[in-house]
Design an enzyme around this catalytic site. Structure first.
Site, PDB file in Angstrom:
ATOM      1  N   GLY A 267      37.650  43.372  16.690  1.00  0.00           N
ATOM      2  CA  GLY A 267      38.619  42.782  17.612  1.00  0.00           C
ATOM      3  C   GLY A 267      40.054  42.990  17.192  1.00  0.00           C
TER       4      GLY A 267
ATOM      5  N   ASP B  83      36.133  37.844  10.273  1.00  0.00           N
ATOM      6  CA  ASP B  83      35.924  38.212  11.676  1.00  0.00           C
ATOM      7  C   ASP B  83      36.773  37.324  12.574  1.00  0.00           C
ATOM      8  OD1 ASP B  83      34.888  39.400  13.946  1.00  0.00           O
ATOM      9  OD2 ASP B  83      32.791  38.975  13.480  1.00  0.00           O
TER      10      ASP B  83
ATOM     11  N   ALA C 105      37.224  35.312  16.567  1.00  0.00           N
ATOM     12  CA  ALA C 105      36.375  34.446  17.401  1.00  0.00           C
ATOM     13  C   ALA C 105      37.061  34.257  18.751  1.00  0.00           C
ATOM     14  CB  ALA C 105      36.163  33.099  16.731  1.00  0.00           C
ATOM     15  N   ASP C 106      36.248  33.889  19.731  1.00  0.00           N
ATOM     16  CA  ASP C 106      36.791  33.578  21.056  1.00  0.00           C
ATOM     17  C   ASP C 106      37.015  32.085  21.232  1.00  0.00           C
ATOM     18  OD1 ASP C 106      36.734  36.320  22.105  1.00  0.00           O
ATOM     19  OD2 ASP C 106      34.611  36.110  21.646  1.00  0.00           O
TER      20      ASP C 106
ATOM     21  N   GLY D 127      31.953  37.342  20.830  1.00  0.00           N
ATOM     22  CA  GLY D 127      31.299  38.416  21.582  1.00  0.00           C
ATOM     23  C   GLY D 127      32.073  38.945  22.766  1.00  0.00           C
TER      24      GLY D 127
ATOM     25  N   GLY E  72      34.367  40.840  22.530  1.00  0.00           N
ATOM     26  CA  GLY E  72      34.558  42.249  22.172  1.00  0.00           C
ATOM     27  C   GLY E  72      33.243  43.020  22.195  1.00  0.00           C
TER      28      GLY E  72
ATOM     29  N   GLU F  35      27.768  41.523  14.613  1.00  0.00           N
ATOM     30  CA  GLU F  35      28.614  40.532  13.919  1.00  0.00           C
ATOM     31  C   GLU F  35      27.746  39.417  13.335  1.00  0.00           C
ATOM     32  OE1 GLU F  35      32.812  40.832  16.363  1.00  0.00           O
ATOM     33  OE2 GLU F  35      31.247  39.566  17.166  1.00  0.00           O
TER      34      GLU F  35
ATOM     35  N   LYS G 297      42.642  29.656  20.245  1.00  0.00           N
ATOM     36  CA  LYS G 297      41.174  29.729  20.293  1.00  0.00           C
ATOM     37  C   LYS G 297      40.518  28.397  19.885  1.00  0.00           C
ATOM     38  CE  LYS G 297      41.166  34.313  20.997  1.00  0.00           C
ATOM     39  NZ  LYS G 297      40.683  35.268  20.030  1.00  0.00           N
TER      40      LYS G 297
HETATM   41  C1  5RP Z   1      33.973  40.695  19.210  1.00  0.00           C
HETATM   42  C2  5RP Z   1      34.385  39.337  18.854  1.00  0.00           C
HETATM   43  C3  5RP Z   1      35.819  39.141  18.499  1.00  0.00           C
HETATM   44  O1  5RP Z   1      35.909  38.720  17.180  1.00  0.00           O
HETATM   45  C4  5RP Z   1      36.431  38.127  19.426  1.00  0.00           C
HETATM   46  O2  5RP Z   1      36.250  38.596  20.762  1.00  0.00           O
HETATM   47  C5  5RP Z   1      37.917  37.907  19.130  1.00  0.00           C
HETATM   48  O3  5RP Z   1      38.621  39.070  19.413  1.00  0.00           O
HETATM   49  P1  5RP Z   1      40.207  39.121  19.319  1.00  0.00           P
HETATM   50  O4  5RP Z   1      40.562  39.022  17.879  1.00  0.00           O
HETATM   51  O5  5RP Z   1      40.563  40.474  19.927  1.00  0.00           O
HETATM   52  O6  5RP Z   1      40.742  37.977  20.141  1.00  0.00           O
HETATM   53  O7  5RP Z   1      33.631  38.395  18.800  1.00  0.00           O
HETATM   54  O8  5RP Z   1      32.618  40.747  19.614  1.00  0.00           O
END
Ligand code: 5RP
Length: 234
Positions: A32, A88, A90-91, A102, A104, A110, A128
């Site tokens: 992401g 990682d 997160a949304d 997810g 992304g 993941e 978030k």
């Molecule tokens: C990908 C994910 C990402 O970590 C999530 O969508 C956050 O992305 P971003 O940092 O672009 O906001 O879960 O599957």
């Protein structure tokens, strides 16, 4: 290059996550736009010699490509029994450090990498943070293509608005694993994430859900007011 305020916050969270990284680690690399900052900052530390002997385990084809471009050495998840630390995005992040991930499209890999990790650090901008999962983001669910409409109907029966994710006007998006993604929006949020996760995991044809429950150890949330570090307490 001048960063937008939103990108600057993601970068601050990524920078703080570097404090958890030590030379010699096997490092799970999330997916992401927030992780993109982490990869860039990690590559700088490696080229400066401030960190060394690090190998990354990518959670998506995209991450593998970006990490390789940045000169980060990579191995596959199956090459090592354990990953020391995964960083990682997160949304959604709940007060208890439960997550929706997810958007992304990389949720399955993941989660496999996170579950193999000693320590999981989540980086995100403060937008978030939610009180209740499902209020901001739809829940992505990865399903095999065959008869995927049966899952959509099951989820609609539970009150979700379900959309198959499309890559363009013509083709549905496929995950790195060749599956479809159903984005499930619950207008009032999700009452019982663990119950819904169990119900979905019990259905043949559901490959994985975007619920990451009890997986994150730390969440670093950067906002205008500063950086909040949330830690899971046993
Ligand atoms: C990908 C994910 C990402 O970590 C999530 O969508 C956050 O992305 P971003 O940092 O672009 O906001 O879960 O599957």
């Amino acid at each position: 290059m001048e960063l937008t305020p939103a990108e600057a916050l993601k970068r601050q969270a990524a920078e703080r996550a570097l404090e958890y990284v030590e030379s010699g680690m096997v490092l799970g690399l999330g997916t992401g736009s927030t992780v993109a900052h982490f990869l860039d900052l990690l590559a700088t530390k490696l080229s400066q010699g401030a960190l060394s002997d690090i190998v990354g385990v990518p959670t998506s084809i995209w991450t593998g490509r970006e990490a390789r471009k940045a000169g980060i050495e990579l191995i596959g998840l199956a090459d090592r029994a354990k990953v020391d630390l995964t960083v990682d995005g997160a949304d959604e992040v709940s007060p208890d450090l439960d997550l929706i991930k997810g958007m992304g499209g990389a949720l399955l890999r993941e989660k496999m990498v996170a579950q193999a990790s000693h320590h999981v650090v989540i980086i995100a901008d403060g937008s978030k943070a939610v009180e209740r999962l499902g209020t901001l983001s739809p829940l992505p669910v990865e399903v095999v293509e065959w008869a995927s409409g049966t899952h959509a109907r099951f989820l609609e029966g539970l009150g979700a608005e379900v959309k198959t994710r499309w890559s363009d006007d013509v083709l549905p998006l496929r995950s790195d694993n060749g599956n479809l993604l159903l984005d499930c929006r619950f207008p009032e949020g999700i009452d019982d994430p663990a119950g819904l996760d169990a119900a979905l995991q019990g259905r043949a044809g559901v490959v994985e859900t975007g619920f990451f429950l009890g997986i994150a150890d730390v969440a670093i949330l950067a906002s205008e007011d500063g950086i909040e570090v949330r830690e899971r307490h046993a």
